[in-house]
Scaffold this motif. Sequence first.
Motif, short mmCIF file in Angstrom:
data_model
loop_
_atom_site.label_atom_id
_atom_site.label_comp_id
_atom_site.label_asym_id
_atom_site.label_seq_id
_atom_site.Cartn_x
_atom_site.Cartn_y
_atom_site.Cartn_z
N ASP A 1 0.84 -1.19 0.00
CA ASP A 1 0.00 0.00 0.00
C ASP A 1 0.88 1.24 0.00
O ASP A 1 2.02 1.22 0.40
N GLY A 2 0.32 2.30 -0.42
CA GLY A 2 1.07 3.55 -0.45
C GLY A 2 0.25 4.57 -1.17
O GLY A 2 -0.97 4.48 -1.20
N TRP A 3 0.92 5.50 -1.75
CA TRP A 3 0.22 6.56 -2.45
C TRP A 3 0.69 6.62 -3.89
O TRP A 3 1.86 6.91 -4.16
N PRO A 4 -0.25 6.37 -4.82
CA PRO A 4 0.12 6.57 -6.22
C PRO A 4 0.43 8.06 -6.41
O PRO A 4 -0.21 8.91 -5.81
N GLY A 5 1.42 8.35 -7.17
CA GLY A 5 1.78 9.74 -7.41
C GLY A 5 2.69 10.33 -6.37
O GLY A 5 2.94 11.53 -6.39
#
Length: 150
Positions: free
Chosen positions: A116-120
């Motif tokens: 999981d993480g943040w796209p962009g």
Amino acid sequence: MTDFPVRYDLDEAGRIGAAIGAALAAGDVVLLSGDLGAGKTTLARAMLKARGLAGEAPSPTFAIVQPYAPPEVDLPIAHVDLYRIESADELIELGLDDYLHDGALLIEWPERLGGDGWPGALLLMISGEGDARVLTADVPAAWGARWPLR
């Protein structure tokens, strides 16, 4: 887009962090990756200083999340150190997404985010030994026009 490596010494870390910090906008996530002692906190401190932080920013290693808000800085920023996080389940309790409504996240040890993480997100990878460092950046499209290290 992966930007070319930037070679620098520890004396130049403040200038590099300040340039990136000045380009921060609400909703940004900056992931700082590198070995222990690589200079992740040094770059994060320079980013915070560029946004107006007058004092020394403590390392968030034990607090995990160190928030900064106006008037201390001109943009709300949460400096996060995930080194002590052992499972992705612990991340939910931190409520990191809440900081992105009107502020930015600086996240050390993003490898602890798992899949999981943040796209962009802007990914900064720091390597090197002694005084010499190499910064490699994975610059997302949202940063393309404002990426300061050309």
